[in-house]
Design an enzyme around this catalytic site. Sequence first.
Site, PDB file in Angstrom:
ATOM      1  N   GLU A  19       0.857  -1.170   0.000  1.00 52.90           N
ATOM      2  CA  GLU A  19       0.000   0.000   0.000  1.00 52.90           C
ATOM      3  C   GLU A  19       0.897   1.225   0.000  1.00 52.90           C
ATOM      4  O   GLU A  19       1.804   1.333   0.818  1.00 52.90           O
ATOM      5  CB  GLU A  19      -0.895   0.020   1.244  1.00 52.90           C
ATOM      6  CG  GLU A  19      -2.094   0.942   1.119  1.00 52.90           C
ATOM      7  CD  GLU A  19      -1.763   2.385   0.842  1.00 52.90           C
ATOM      8  OE1 GLU A  19      -2.467   3.002   0.024  1.00 52.90           O
ATOM      9  OE2 GLU A  19      -0.819   2.906   1.417  1.00 52.90           O
ATOM     10  N   CYS A  69      -5.497  -1.481   5.496  1.00 49.54           N
ATOM     11  CA  CYS A  69      -5.656  -1.668   6.950  1.00 49.54           C
ATOM     12  C   CYS A  69      -6.997  -1.100   7.386  1.00 49.54           C
ATOM     13  O   CYS A  69      -7.101  -0.513   8.470  1.00 49.54           O
ATOM     14  CB  CYS A  69      -4.554  -0.963   7.718  1.00 49.54           C
ATOM     15  SG  CYS A  69      -2.954  -1.152   7.002  1.00 49.54           S
ATOM     16  N   HIS A  73      -7.595   1.627  11.969  1.00 48.39           N
ATOM     17  CA  HIS A  73      -7.565   3.010  12.460  1.00 48.39           C
ATOM     18  C   HIS A  73      -8.925   3.415  13.024  1.00 48.39           C
ATOM     19  O   HIS A  73      -9.016   4.336  13.838  1.00 48.39           O
ATOM     20  CB  HIS A  73      -7.119   3.959  11.354  1.00 48.39           C
ATOM     21  CG  HIS A  73      -5.694   3.760  10.946  1.00 48.39           C
ATOM     22  ND1 HIS A  73      -4.640   4.153  11.735  1.00 48.39           N
ATOM     23  CD2 HIS A  73      -5.139   3.174   9.865  1.00 48.39           C
ATOM     24  CE1 HIS A  73      -3.497   3.830  11.140  1.00 48.39           C
ATOM     25  NE2 HIS A  73      -3.786   3.230  10.010  1.00 48.39           N
ATOM     26  N   CYS A 550       2.880  -0.629   4.602  1.00 51.61           N
ATOM     27  CA  CYS A 550       1.677   0.145   4.363  1.00 51.61           C
ATOM     28  C   CYS A 550       2.025   1.617   4.536  1.00 51.61           C
ATOM     29  O   CYS A 550       2.076   2.122   5.647  1.00 51.61           O
ATOM     30  CB  CYS A 550       0.582  -0.256   5.321  1.00 51.61           C
ATOM     31  SG  CYS A 550      -0.972   0.408   4.766  1.00 51.61           S
ATOM     32  N   CYS A 553      -0.421   4.502   5.686  1.00 51.40           N
ATOM     33  CA  CYS A 553      -0.511   4.520   7.144  1.00 51.40           C
ATOM     34  C   CYS A 553       0.690   5.214   7.752  1.00 51.40           C
ATOM     35  O   CYS A 553       0.577   5.985   8.696  1.00 51.40           O
ATOM     36  CB  CYS A 553      -0.555   3.088   7.684  1.00 51.40           C
ATOM     37  SG  CYS A 553      -2.147   2.315   7.496  1.00 51.40           S
TER      38      CYS A 553
END
Lengths: 571, 359
Positions: A19, A69, A73, A550, A553
């Site tokens: 990602e 993800c 979060h 990722c 993130c």
Amino acid sequence: MEVSQMAQRITIDPITRIEGHLRVDVEVDGGKVTKAWSSGQMFRGLEVILKGRDPRDAWLFTQRICGVCTTVHALASVRAVENALQLQVPLNAQYIRNLILSIHALHDHIVHFYALSALDWVDVVSALSADPVATQKLAESLSNWPGNSAKRFAAVKDKLKTLVASGQLGPFANAYWGHPAMKLPPEANLMAVSHYLEALDYQRKATQALAIFSGKNPHIQNLSVGGVTCAINPDSDSALNIERLYFVKQLVEEVRGFIQQVYLTDVVAVGALYKDWLPYGAGVTNYMAAPDMFLNVEGTEFDLPGGTVMGGDLKTVKPISSLNDEYFKKNVEESIAKAWYDGDWSKHPWEEDTEPKYTEFDAEGRYTWLKAPRFQGKPMQVGPLAQMVVGYALGHKDIVKNVNGALDRISAVAGVKVGPEILHSTIGRHAARAVRASMLADLALKHWGLLVENIGKGDLEIFNPPTFPKGEQRGVGVHEAPRGILSHWIVIENGKIKNYQCVVPSTWNAGPRDAKNQLGPYEASLMGNPIAEAEKPLEVLRTIHSFDPCIACAVHMLDPEGKETVKVKAL
Amino acid sequence: MADTENKTLVPRLDRRGFLKGCTLAAAALGLSETMVPKLVEAATAAQRPPVVWLHFQECTGCTETLLRASHPDIARLLLDIISLDYHETVMAAAGNQAEEALNDTLEKHKGKFVLIVEGAIPLKDNGIYCKIHGKTAKDILAEIAPKAAAIIAIGTCATYGGVQAAAPNPTGAVGVQELVNVPVVNISGCPPNPINLLGTVLHFLTFKRLPALDKLGRPLFAYGRRNHDHCERRAHFDEGRFVEQFGDDFHKKGYCLYKVGCKGPETFANCPAVRFNDVDVWPVSVGHGCVGCTEPNFWDTMTPFYERLPDVKIPGSGVITDADNVGKKILGVTAAAVGIHAAVGVGKRIIKGKNSEDK
């Protein structure tokens, strides 16, 4: 290819099959990586956007940090606000959140191994010369999975032939087929390609189970500060009832079958057949994991253990034993010495006030948008491996049993006895993730049972309404996400968000050097990695992908005055 | 060079190299040499329409929706229907090899590929907030968009700027339609239902034209109705039966979620009709209000999410007008939108190739 005795500098930008936008630079000397830099190259500013908003809305915003993800979060955010308000959620909400986080992880770990990293180890073109009958024999020696038939393998081989013959390889074009680091026999490659396609079906089933609670996925929409919104009513068709609950159970059982009979087995096979790779990729062997899957409303009992292990020494283990553990809360800080921010401080997340200041990529100076999180001043590796190492060190019964089981199976296929020390490696990260997925499948079903049992007692509560007092409150929301320990740090003032910081697993792992020049985990793990062809540094991808990067993130902070935000280079 | 490198899969070859590659491929596939002309034909005929998928300021959630789609499922989509020639999350190649694959497709299929864009394009400070290979998102779009047969923007970021465009829009993020002068199909949503993207692609491939669009560039087949107008809880709204708080008895009975913040009355989408993930759900069915994610600027116009929308007529009880916060937000957004459109003019000129001096 030119052979050079000189050290060579390689930039990989973009790193794909992750990602976000990541650039990795390495220096290669004598066929080995001698220096490495990990650089996050995108910047969006969600923490700035959150200032002044309603804290109840924060989870919907922060979930958009990442669609891979997704859920994590969201969960960390509602926990942060609840922690600030000292608000407990009802037991049903706790169980439903546990089901969401565990089922999401099943999907995420399957997708990571097959879609995002398997092609580093599996040669799709080599599969074209496999014998389907021999492939069945190989697969049956590893697993009882009913999908491992010669007919299935022959059909997959035909599909591949058609694809290659079309001349349109699509996402498989221009990759690393035939690379000297590809070592699997054709039959193992065909088996893996077949499972790659099957994995696409099972990851979807996991998201279906999740969506029964969350209304859609990615980006779930059934949380709220104070609980969950999926009303429970066994006597209604407009709420969670027994039909919905058994639909979840069936889907999770199907996914568990795939994980335990295919995914775990494939990782064992790859680990054993690439046993020459076991010495590579350890890097930072300080580990940290968060406790999660809470069993009570106080969040003091849990099924997944948390804690720290330093220097790979299991005897140093210290537990993190609740969402509110001071050992965690007090010892986290972020350094910006090598990142594109003004200053060279190291601060606690509640105290951070970041001013972006972009300069060019400078290997000797600042080179990334990622900050360098540190725990007691030390870099920490986070993720499934960290959780397995911490749990193993704590003597967590299920983890010890499952890790030893996987090691025994790798030993059997490799024909050489391996112990837990091999976990500190690129392969070890894959193995730990597969073991974790297998355990989480069991745990998801356990928590399904707990939820049903609690509903059976007549408890239908899902929500405790939040109230926001005048003045300032501080909270932290901790969650063990698929990529590791995640923490959201919030400061609320008079019912509005005053400050919001996310300290994210991929920042722990992909972050840069700090003021003391201690390497981040990605960088450290690349040291000594073999490189067969500098122009096609497949081996770097192997180690980087093993962390499951990722980057959306990892870099979520943004500044209106900042300069360059996003730059992507892949090896 | 090691002869283990399979040249049949390196697309950047001259014709002679290409023919040789086809011969090797025929051998690898166990086919006779007489198959070579057919392979050449197939490889140049582009039987599956090429698709280039770009990622800018985004979270990859839109890409993730494709993994959840069931008809077509992702394997069928990639192996049988389209040729996904560039997509950073999926493709096996990385770095220079990925870049080569992109250039190869742009060259070979100029004017013929479908361009799908995920993520917003930041315009502030000359676009430096999103760069790939050292090029800004704006420049990459300017280079690739004119070569595409059709452009589809997926998700609320690529359509209208999305979450990073929420006030104060620190990077000056905008959607694709603000920057190009050809029609863009907007598949909005955060993320959208994959059915809406796939339906658009299949419509284009089957009928050789784009589906009918609303004024915001969204296909009517997916965005033609308000969620409120085909919500299964609508009867409760009409009869004045509302959830007052999550978990209350009315919530357990599936009453209307308007008072706990549902934005369905102002949101155009097909969520209640097609639902998500093939398990017959959408947010309202699991007790949470619609947040209006298919609408432009919903992060500002629809927040706070747990306050009721103002000025909605409720049968039997008139108009509820006490949603002060929501009303204020809407006013604030109008001002922000003006600023964005000013930036957009510059962007359009850049992409048209005209000079973009200050106005």
